[in-house]
Design an enzyme around this catalytic site. Structure first.
Site, mmCIF file in Angstrom:
data_model
loop_
_atom_site.group_PDB
_atom_site.id
_atom_site.type_symbol
_atom_site.label_atom_id
_atom_site.label_comp_id
_atom_site.label_asym_id
_atom_site.label_seq_id
_atom_site.Cartn_x
_atom_site.Cartn_y
_atom_site.Cartn_z
ATOM 1 N N THR A 158 109.919 22.049 -5.172
ATOM 2 C CA THR A 158 108.792 22.668 -4.590
ATOM 3 C C THR A 158 108.962 23.912 -3.835
ATOM 4 O O THR A 158 109.076 24.922 -4.705
ATOM 5 C CB THR A 158 108.037 21.833 -3.618
ATOM 6 O OG1 THR A 158 109.244 21.442 -2.595
ATOM 7 C CG2 THR A 158 107.403 20.487 -4.105
ATOM 8 N N LYS A 205 115.984 17.318 -3.782
ATOM 9 C CA LYS A 205 115.151 18.570 -3.608
ATOM 10 C C LYS A 205 114.770 18.379 -2.124
ATOM 11 O O LYS A 205 114.676 17.032 -1.441
ATOM 12 C CB LYS A 205 113.881 18.505 -4.481
ATOM 13 C CG LYS A 205 112.818 17.261 -4.147
ATOM 14 C CD LYS A 205 111.900 17.514 -2.955
ATOM 15 C CE LYS A 205 111.222 18.914 -3.293
ATOM 16 N NZ LYS A 205 110.409 19.190 -1.910
ATOM 17 N N THR A 215 116.777 11.463 2.359
ATOM 18 C CA THR A 215 116.275 12.899 2.146
ATOM 19 C C THR A 215 115.051 13.194 1.471
ATOM 20 O O THR A 215 114.359 11.977 1.467
ATOM 21 C CB THR A 215 117.404 13.607 1.022
ATOM 22 O OG1 THR A 215 117.018 15.122 0.935
ATOM 23 C CG2 THR A 215 117.124 13.129 -0.243
ATOM 24 N N GLU A 250 113.689 26.123 4.161
ATOM 25 C CA GLU A 250 112.764 27.304 4.253
ATOM 26 C C GLU A 250 112.811 28.384 5.158
ATOM 27 O O GLU A 250 113.157 28.331 6.157
ATOM 28 C CB GLU A 250 111.263 26.512 4.477
ATOM 29 C CG GLU A 250 110.741 25.940 3.324
ATOM 30 C CD GLU A 250 109.651 25.013 3.636
ATOM 31 O OE1 GLU A 250 108.915 24.490 2.733
ATOM 32 O OE2 GLU A 250 109.323 24.898 4.774
ATOM 33 N N ASN A 263 105.277 28.223 6.148
ATOM 34 C CA ASN A 263 104.275 27.007 6.450
ATOM 35 C C ASN A 263 103.346 27.472 6.837
ATOM 36 O O ASN A 263 102.222 26.752 6.829
ATOM 37 C CB ASN A 263 105.598 26.180 7.526
ATOM 38 C CG ASN A 263 106.377 25.641 6.799
ATOM 39 O OD1 ASN A 263 106.167 24.487 5.970
ATOM 40 N ND2 ASN A 263 107.560 26.200 6.738
ATOM 41 N N THR A 321 97.509 27.543 1.641
ATOM 42 C CA THR A 321 96.447 28.768 1.148
ATOM 43 C C THR A 321 97.229 29.760 0.390
ATOM 44 O O THR A 321 96.449 30.692 -0.265
ATOM 45 C CB THR A 321 95.992 29.483 2.319
ATOM 46 O OG1 THR A 321 97.185 29.859 3.347
ATOM 47 C CG2 THR A 321 94.964 28.513 3.158
#
Length: 411
Positions: free
Chosen positions: A163, A189, A200, A283, A406, A411
């Site tokens: 993702t 992932k 995970t 991230e 995040n 959006t």
């Protein structure tokens, strides 16, 4: 004896192929239109012969539909599975009865496409929570993936489950033993919502060793505890976390009780680099942080401390800014709810000891800051109890990019 104590000297050879590297496994990754980007978004992994299976799942009580379905089928089959289907781009979580029906339909369609029993399919989803998964698209994707299955399909399956991951995560090894050779392969992932608390974000491990479902589960749980369960990006436990394992025996090597420790180490050879890769690809992450805790009254208390450090925003932002703020580490040690002796505690950043014997060594701070400038950071603390408890966890720094990713996720 803990898994970390084992680390026996195996003959380990890295090989290509990920989950399709072990004999008797095929995989595929296809695009079926779930992701707006048009990228690969559906993976199918199939064992050509009957296989033992095991899994560990999220402890989050807001459990997603695919987790419910996989738990039920694994229990009904007695720990047997031959196929795993995973979609990315939509978590199919908090989607009501329709979401559950879609997960059931995914498993059934994969079973028919792969020519296996309906109970022999496990299913997983990852992506945005609370969005309806397009059933027509995912079922068409399963048919396409079944037609694309190959021994070379492991890398495409690794890409299809991504993702926000910045890179695919896969590894495979060949293990040489007195009884012969067998292989273990894996994909994973995860980039955000990573503090697994049993697994995970998503992971699949395959092996061509022969092992009973009960022994496979025991090994998977043990390895997960020191790999996938020893990482944190943001302290968030997902609704969809799971790790699946399939073992089909195609190598002819049998794992019994006497070989259990060897098999655990073989699994660790695959799961640890996958877990570390999840953190490195967190991230907004710019640094991989390895946290070692010693001097715990027990291993559990050491791990509680390591987890508290890994999830501290103050520690993670200090690491991001290369600020050797040892006081933040001491504060976490003191609030972790474990036995702690300030006068005997120690804090080390890289190879620089900044606090010991109840006093600071701030004149060493510039050297510690130099270490924090790198991409790989080491934090070592001793709780000062004189105990033998130890633990290791991996985390990453906390950057402004994490907030941006995040804040704009839906959006």
């Amino acid at each position: 004896m803990t898994v970390r104590d084992l680390k026996m000297d195996l003959a380990v050879t890295p090989v290509d192929g990920g989950v399709s590297a072990p004999a008797g496994f095929r995989a595929a990754g296809v695009a079926c239109g779930i992701k707006k980007s048009g990228g690969l978004d559906l993976a199918l992994i199939v064992s050509d012969t009957p296989a033992s299976s095991a899994a560990v799942f999220t402890t989050n009580k807001a459990v997603a539909a695919p987790v419910i379905v996989s738990k039920a089928r694994l229990a009904a089959s007695g720990g047997r599975a031959r196929a795993i289907v995973i979609n990315s781009g939509c978590a199919n979580a908090c989607t009501g009865p329709e979401g559950l029906e879609t997960s059931e339909a995914m498993a059934d369609a994969a079973a028919r496409a792969a020519g296996v029993d309906l109970l022999e399919v496990l299913v997983a989803s990852t992506g945005v929570i609370g969005v309806t998964l397009d059933r027509a698209k995912v079922l068409a994707g399963i048919a396409a993936a079944a037609g694309a299955l190959s021994r070379d399909g492991g890398p495409s399956a690794a890409r299809a489950i991504m993702t926000t991951d910045p890179f695919p995560k896969e590894t495979a090894v060949e293990i040489t033993t007195a009884a012969g050779r067998f292989r273990v392969g894996g994909i994973a992932k995860g980039s955000g919502m990573i503090e697994p608390l049993m697994a995970t974000m998503l992971g699949v491990v395959t092996t061509d060793a022969r092992i009973s479902p009960a022994l496979l589960r025991r090994a998977l749980v043990a390895v997960t505890d020191v790999t996938f369960n020893a990482i944190s990006v943001d302290g968030e436990c997902s609704t969809n976390d799971c790790v699946f394992a399939l073992a089909n025996g195609a190598s002819g090597v049998t794992i019994g009780e006497g070989e259990h420790d060897l098999f655990v180490e073989a699994l660790r050879q695959v799961c640890e680099p996958l877990a570390i890769a999840i953190v490195r690809g967190g991230e907004g992450a710019t640094k991989l942080v390895t946290i070692d805790v010693t001097g715990g009254a027990s291993n559990d208390e050491a791990k509680r401390t390591a987890r508290a450090i890994a999830n501290s925003p103050l520690v993670k932002t200090a690491v991001h800014g290369a600020d050797p703020n040892w006081g933040r580490l001491v504060a976490v040690m003191g609030r972790a709810g474990v036995a702690f002796d300030l006068e005997r505690a120690r804090v080390q950043i890289g190879d620089v000891e900044l606090f010991a014997g109840g006093r600071p060594f701030d004149e060493r701070a510039p050297r510690a800051s130099d270490h924090l400038q790198g991409n790989d950071v080491s934090l070592r603390v001793d709780l000062g109890t004189g105990g033998t408890g130890v633990a290791r966890m991996w985390t990453c720094d906390l950057s402004a990019d994490y907030v941006k990713i995040n804040a704009e996720y839906r959006t």
